[in-house]
Design an enzyme around this catalytic site. Structure first.
Site, PDB file in Angstrom:
ATOM      1  N   VAL A 140       0.756  -1.234  -0.052  1.00  7.80           N
ATOM      2  CA  VAL A 140      -0.142  -0.002  -0.058  1.00  7.80           C
ATOM      3  C   VAL A 140       0.713   1.309  -0.044  1.00  7.80           C
ATOM      4  O   VAL A 140       0.394   2.279  -0.110  1.00  7.80           O
ATOM      5  CB  VAL A 140      -1.177   0.159   1.235  1.00  7.80           C
ATOM      6  N   ASN A 196      -7.449  -1.586   5.412  1.00  2.00           N
ATOM      7  CA  ASN A 196      -6.999  -2.418   7.060  1.00  2.00           C
ATOM      8  C   ASN A 196      -5.530  -2.531   7.117  1.00  2.00           C
ATOM      9  O   ASN A 196      -4.852  -2.612   8.097  1.00  2.00           O
ATOM     10  CB  ASN A 196      -7.471  -3.732   6.820  1.00  2.00           C
ATOM     11  N   SER A 229      -7.636   3.081  15.687  1.00  2.00           N
ATOM     12  CA  SER A 229      -7.241   2.364  16.733  1.00  2.00           C
ATOM     13  C   SER A 229      -7.845   3.025  18.232  1.00  2.00           C
ATOM     14  O   SER A 229      -7.919   4.512  18.137  1.00  2.00           O
ATOM     15  CB  SER A 229      -5.777   2.167  16.848  1.00  2.00           C
ATOM     16  N   TYR A 258       3.113   5.878  16.645  1.00  2.00           N
ATOM     17  CA  TYR A 258       1.769   4.979  16.145  1.00  2.00           C
ATOM     18  C   TYR A 258       0.737   5.819  16.447  1.00  2.00           C
ATOM     19  O   TYR A 258      -0.272   5.999  15.477  1.00  2.00           O
ATOM     20  CB  TYR A 258       1.878   3.600  16.772  1.00  2.00           C
ATOM     21  N   LYS A 312      -2.675   6.846  13.842  1.00  2.00           N
ATOM     22  CA  LYS A 312      -3.938   6.339  13.912  1.00  2.00           C
ATOM     23  C   LYS A 312      -4.831   7.582  14.204  1.00  2.00           C
ATOM     24  O   LYS A 312      -6.148   7.699  13.744  1.00  2.00           O
ATOM     25  CB  LYS A 312      -4.399   5.388  15.119  1.00  2.00           C
TER      26      LYS A 312
HETATM   27  N1  LIG Z   1      -4.264  -5.916  16.689  1.00  2.00           N
HETATM   28  C1  LIG Z   1      -4.438  -4.509  17.381  1.00  2.00           C
HETATM   29  O1  LIG Z   1      -4.465  -4.663  18.765  1.00  2.00           O
HETATM   30  C2  LIG Z   1      -5.011  -3.495  16.811  1.00  2.00           C
HETATM   31  C3  LIG Z   1      -5.420  -2.417  17.586  1.00  2.00           C
HETATM   32  C4  LIG Z   1      -6.001  -1.305  17.029  1.00  2.00           C
HETATM   33  C5  LIG Z   1      -5.700  -1.220  15.612  1.00  2.00           C
HETATM   34  N2  LIG Z   1      -5.226  -2.150  14.805  1.00  2.00           N
HETATM   35  C6  LIG Z   1      -5.184  -2.151  13.466  1.00  2.00           C
HETATM   36  O2  LIG Z   1      -6.015  -3.102  12.699  1.00  2.00           O
HETATM   37  C7  LIG Z   1      -5.430  -3.091  11.316  1.00  2.00           C
HETATM   38  C8  LIG Z   1      -4.956  -4.703  11.035  1.00  2.00           C
HETATM   39  O3  LIG Z   1      -4.074  -5.042  12.292  1.00  2.00           O
HETATM   40  P1  LIG Z   1      -3.927  -6.458  12.701  1.00  2.00           P
HETATM   41  O4  LIG Z   1      -3.649  -6.485  14.280  1.00  2.00           O
HETATM   42  O5  LIG Z   1      -4.662  -7.516  12.072  1.00  2.00           O
HETATM   43  O6  LIG Z   1      -2.261  -6.514  12.361  1.00  2.00           O
HETATM   44  P2  LIG Z   1      -1.352  -7.794  11.750  1.00  2.00           P
HETATM   45  O7  LIG Z   1       0.073  -7.521  11.533  1.00  2.00           O
HETATM   46  O8  LIG Z   1      -2.071  -9.126  12.122  1.00  2.00           O
HETATM   47  O9  LIG Z   1      -1.981  -7.551   9.921  1.00  2.00           O
HETATM   48  C9  LIG Z   1      -1.743  -6.355   9.351  1.00  2.00           C
HETATM   49  C10 LIG Z   1      -1.442  -7.013   7.745  1.00  2.00           C
HETATM   50  O10 LIG Z   1      -1.005  -5.696   7.201  1.00  2.00           O
HETATM   51  C11 LIG Z   1      -0.020  -6.171   6.149  1.00  2.00           C
HETATM   52  N3  LIG Z   1       0.601  -4.879   5.977  1.00  2.00           N
HETATM   53  C12 LIG Z   1       1.563  -4.620   6.518  1.00  2.00           C
HETATM   54  N4  LIG Z   1       2.181  -3.536   5.641  1.00  2.00           N
HETATM   55  C13 LIG Z   1       1.572  -3.642   4.423  1.00  2.00           C
HETATM   56  C14 LIG Z   1       1.942  -2.813   3.368  1.00  2.00           C
HETATM   57  N5  LIG Z   1       3.200  -1.890   3.071  1.00  2.00           N
HETATM   58  N6  LIG Z   1       1.349  -3.329   2.161  1.00  2.00           N
HETATM   59  C15 LIG Z   1       0.195  -4.142   2.292  1.00  2.00           C
HETATM   60  N7  LIG Z   1       0.060  -4.801   3.249  1.00  2.00           N
HETATM   61  C16 LIG Z   1       0.871  -4.476   4.611  1.00  2.00           C
HETATM   62  C17 LIG Z   1       0.541  -7.293   6.897  1.00  2.00           C
HETATM   63  O11 LIG Z   1       1.482  -7.817   6.110  1.00  2.00           O
HETATM   64  C18 LIG Z   1      -0.403  -8.048   7.578  1.00  2.00           C
HETATM   65  O12 LIG Z   1      -0.876  -9.154   6.830  1.00  2.00           O
HETATM   66  C19 LIG Z   1      -4.036  -2.172  11.257  1.00  2.00           C
HETATM   67  O13 LIG Z   1      -4.332  -1.183  10.714  1.00  2.00           O
HETATM   68  C20 LIG Z   1      -3.821  -2.060  12.745  1.00  2.00           C
HETATM   69  O14 LIG Z   1      -2.963  -0.759  13.033  1.00  2.00           O
HETATM   70  C21 LIG Z   1      -4.814  -3.353  15.328  1.00  2.00           C
END
Ligand SMILES: NC(=O)c1ccc[n+]([C@@H]2O[C@H](COP(=O)([O-])OP(=O)(O)OC[C@H]3O[C@@H](n4cnc5c(N)ncnc54)[C@H](O)[C@@H]3O)[C@@H](O)[C@H]2O)c1
Length: 258
Positions: free
Chosen positions: A63, A89, A141, A154, A158
């Protein structure tokens, strides 16, 4: 099936919340274009979709790269002539105190979380404007709402996603396109597991102690399962949320109610 014949484009589908969303949306009958930078993980998500694989196209997309993002959007239009739902996402986390925070880590956060969100919307918006319907869902987030220790960089990205989402909602409301965000709390994905492991190392604590701290941030005393965030994304994707735009759905186990 709540998404039968709906065309959905999803980034970050290889892991965590994205993977759970692809699986839920597949069960709801969606036609999906799933993407991720992690090709192996993306294939695993694809394989987990069973018969819905026939309704799914996967694409390796970084992305941070506008031409790859543009190609993904154009592929969806070429294949199906429309995009009903766009789920922005893909995201990364890097933690640490600001005085020693590596510049390259901050560049990565901005490039993926902010610029990646923008590129994904940018190339889809002309089609949404033309169609005059659709739903865009971004991933903010709890870190957009409150401060978190060692998360200043971070948190800033967000909070930016939240502002971007609200403003884009205004621009697209005249086109009958809704734009909302989801703000997960601590969700049990590789992202949070890595975050906790790094903090444990930095602070000389065990993984379990830091994990417990995170669990106690939400008033429910546990982490969310990624599936519990996917159901919120589903709500924003369907007409059940037809009067919601510019809003943020906090799925944080009560973290921000304290
Ligand atoms: N897990 C949490 O506690 C949490 C809390 C708040 C927000 N979020 C947000 O939710 C979303 C998903 O997070 P998650 O916890 O499933 O994380 P995750 O690391 O399990 O999944 C994130 C995915 O994004 C992909 N990614 C990273 N960089 C990329 C790039 N340059 N191009 C394309 N894909 C890319 C990764 O390969 C991965 O598959 C994120 O935006 C994260 O910031 C997560």
């Amino acid at each position: 099936m709540r998404l039968k014949d709906k065309v959905v484009v999803l980034t970050g589908a290889a892991s965590g919340i994205g993977k759970a969303t692809a699986e839920l949306f597949a069960r709801e009958g969606a036609i999906q274009i799933i993407s991720d930078i992690d090709e192996e993980g993306l294939k695993e998500t694809f394989e987990s979709l069973g018969e819905a694989k026939n309704n799914t196209f996967m694409m390796k997309v970084d992305v941070r790269n506008p031409s790859e993002v543009k190609a993904m959007i154009e592929k969806a239009i070429e294949m199906h002539g429309k995009i009903d739902v766009l789920i922005v996402n893909a995201g990364v986390v890097r933690v640490g105190p600001v005085d020693t925070f590596p510049d390259e880590d901050y560049d990565l956060l901005i490039d993926v979380n902010l610029k990646g969100t923008h590129y994904t919307c940018k190339y889809a918006v002309p089609y949404f404007k033309k169609q005059k319907y659709g739903s865009i869902i971004t991933l903010a987030s709890v870190a957009a709402h409150i401060g978190q220790t060692a998360h200043a960089n971070y948190c800033s990205t967000k909070a930016g996603v939240l502002g971007y989402t609200r403003a884009l909602a205004l621009d697209l409301a005249p086109f009958n396109v809704r734009v909302n965000s989801v703000s997960p709390g601590a969700t049990d994905t590789p992202m949070l597991q890595g975050d906790v492991a790094k903090q444990a190392r930095d602070r000389g604590l065990s993984y379990e102690v830091v994990r417990k701290e995170f669990e106690e941030e939400g008033v429910m005393g546990r982490w969310a399962k990624p599936e519990e965030i996917a159901t919120g994304i589903l709500y924003l994707a369907t007409e059940e949320s037809s009067y919601m735009t510019g809003a943020d759905l906090r799925l944080d186990g009560g973290w921000t109610t304290r």
